[in-house]
Enzyme design. Sequence first.
Site, PDB file in Angstrom:
ATOM      1  N   LYS A  26      -9.748 -25.210 -22.391  1.00 61.96           N
ATOM      2  CA  LYS A  26      -8.546 -25.953 -21.984  1.00 61.96           C
ATOM      3  C   LYS A  26      -8.670 -27.349 -22.569  1.00 61.96           C
ATOM      4  CE  LYS A  26      -7.062 -27.395 -17.443  1.00 61.96           C
ATOM      5  NZ  LYS A  26      -6.599 -28.718 -17.484  1.00 61.96           N
TER       6      LYS A  26
ATOM      7  N   THR B 187      -6.428 -29.880  -7.362  1.00 63.45           N
ATOM      8  CA  THR B 187      -6.415 -30.891  -6.305  1.00 63.45           C
ATOM      9  C   THR B 187      -5.647 -30.431  -5.068  1.00 63.45           C
ATOM     10  OG1 THR B 187      -6.514 -32.573  -8.023  1.00 63.45           O
ATOM     11  CG2 THR B 187      -5.877 -33.311  -5.826  1.00 63.45           C
TER      12      THR B 187
ATOM     13  N   GLY C 199      -0.529 -31.468 -11.223  1.00 60.39           N
ATOM     14  CA  GLY C 199       0.555 -32.098 -10.480  1.00 60.39           C
ATOM     15  C   GLY C 199       1.171 -31.243  -9.393  1.00 60.39           C
TER      16      GLY C 199
END
Lengths: 64, 261, 383
Positions: free
Chosen positions: B101, B211, B189
């Site tokens: 990635k 996250t 996000g």
Amino acid sequence: MQVNGEPMSRGQATTLAAFLEAADFVAARVVVERNGAIVPRAAYADTPVGDDDVLEILFFVGGG
Amino acid sequence: MSLPTVADDAFELGGKTFRSRFILGSGKFSLDLMQTVVAHAGTEIVTLALRRANVGGPGNILDHIPAGLTLLPNTSGARNADEAIRIARLARELTGGNFVKLEVIPDAKYLLPDNAETIRAIEVLAREGFVALPYMQPDLVAARAMRDAGAAAIMPLAAPIGSNRGLTTRDMIAILIAEIDLPIIVDAGIGRPSEACEAMEMGCAAVMANTAVATAGNVALMAEAFAAAVAAGRLAARAGLGRRLTSGAEASSPLTGFLRN
Amino acid sequence: MTMSFAHAPYQAGMEVITSDIGDQILARLADYQPEATAEADVARALAADRLDVGDFGALLSPAARPFLEAMAARARTERRRHFGNAVSLFTPLYLSNHCRNGCVYCGFSAGNTIRRAHLDGAGIERELDAIAATGLQDVLLLTGESRAMSDVDYIGAAVKLAARRFAVVGIEVYPLNTDEYAYLRQCGADYVCVFQETYDPARYLEVHARGPKRVYPYRLDAQERALRAGLRGVAFAALLGLADFRRDAFATGLHAHLIGRAYPRAEISFSLPRLRPHVRNAAENAGEVHEAELLQVMLAYRLFMPHAGMTISSRERAGFRDHVIDLCATKMSAGVRVDIGGHDADEKGDGQFEIADDRDVAAVHAAIVGRGLEPVYRDHVRV
């Protein structure tokens, strides 16, 4: 010897494999760059280390 | 007529076939939780970061990730193409796999990626056989260049990394889905399962989150919630969304009344 | 391209490019069954935020007929969103009607006994001056396919003369190689029209009895060669009525869509000629395409590719043209002469087909204004 940006003694070790073991790194869990070149993991036992070498020793941590 | 099932909805990436479309980031939670979280997430791809090794310290993350999962190392820390290429090569030596990635982030405040440098890195890495998955600022022209450079998928950000702010780039991601014939995987996000679900409804091939899971009250439960949301969104995309009635007025006189014969 | 279906062999000098677009079109076309579409498919297509190829096919199907009004309403919204009130004006200029092809539907066909003519430089200038005097800024130069009577140098010279007088110059000539398109671009050409006529390879061979036009893939790749040569725009069309018009319209839209994907900077437009009876071929008209069906195709193009230009032909009557510019079309011709030397030159030759709207520029301008739209004579400046 420089290891991850810090001066470090290689002790009695003359090969990378011996150094990793003496310094308590798990060879199967790290990847090593010696003087800017990646050392193939199969070659640790045959890779000499000397006082002028610069090593980067990296491993995986959690990351996104 | 037989309905298509989840089983025949495989997702192909870099020559591998996956059933789960939820990619889990492994940052920001304790290694002891890893196996439980992975199990609840049902994930088949886990991302990792490469860092300088310290002597001793806690156990190694590779000892906590179940066998059989695809490891997706990121190039976090890279500020330009050359650094990303270097990290990718090091990571490949360690995983033995060719997935990477690509993250090229020269911006410390917002952690936004550099599309131009990322394209340069893909050009080099694709030639070396990497399955290059570029994290990117959703931009159609850049995505085309990434495709042409040999990217295996496009990973646009929904919002800045770690912000949990949701699909703030929704319209741009919709354009990528419509125009780029590569899997579009939303990365970064996404803050809630409902947002992951919406991304999948829109037609994304997969969603990546870290996250949002790692900072949840119960990490394992949230991982499972994401997995369910991603699966639901995927089913909806395959089903084809139903019509939405709009409040537009009908023309008072017919628009096609002028036709002859 | 190396296409995976039988076609007439490439002829000497024809460039072969690497492209899979033709094969993609024919593969999708093989799966397209307009008769199998249900009304529910049409309703879903009309409700989609963004139409995919399947939705486009549904809108072209017989099942969409009851939805024509709804299609028109959405098309009108899309047209306004992407083009505002603007309607571009242009006129064609026929340079030569000499032709080596034997197209059974065409007035210029090599076998037809018509008055052949070929404008020389002075004749071209007189025609261009006459057109420029009407205020038009966009001219489309046309020739039949005859490398002997109208070679690339001849076309290039005409383009240079046109570019000196007009803001936009289009060419509708026989398909060319990439280097030839690059030369015409250098001369000042902006866009290229090459119409496939029909995408059905078997029907294509039937109606193109002889001449270089028999080579289906060379014609199909013309837009790609033109874009690789740096032309700004390309136009697509099937001659509706030559074969199954729904399938041909589907293939035309797909062709434009795939080219747009592969060449994102290309300005794409559609034309919609339908077969009209003309002097020699009434018996060859395979199927009538009625106005409602023509409109259905136009609306489907507009909904599938909302950003594409669309030209409405002077083959259609004024009442039809004046309505469709409000719903879907974005460009129309005015002051049209399809005969050679029809504007001013002494050299005179017969026309390709009959037109139904012979209004001059002032009359078309007034009609556009009368519908609350804005006539546009030039939409870019050559720098």
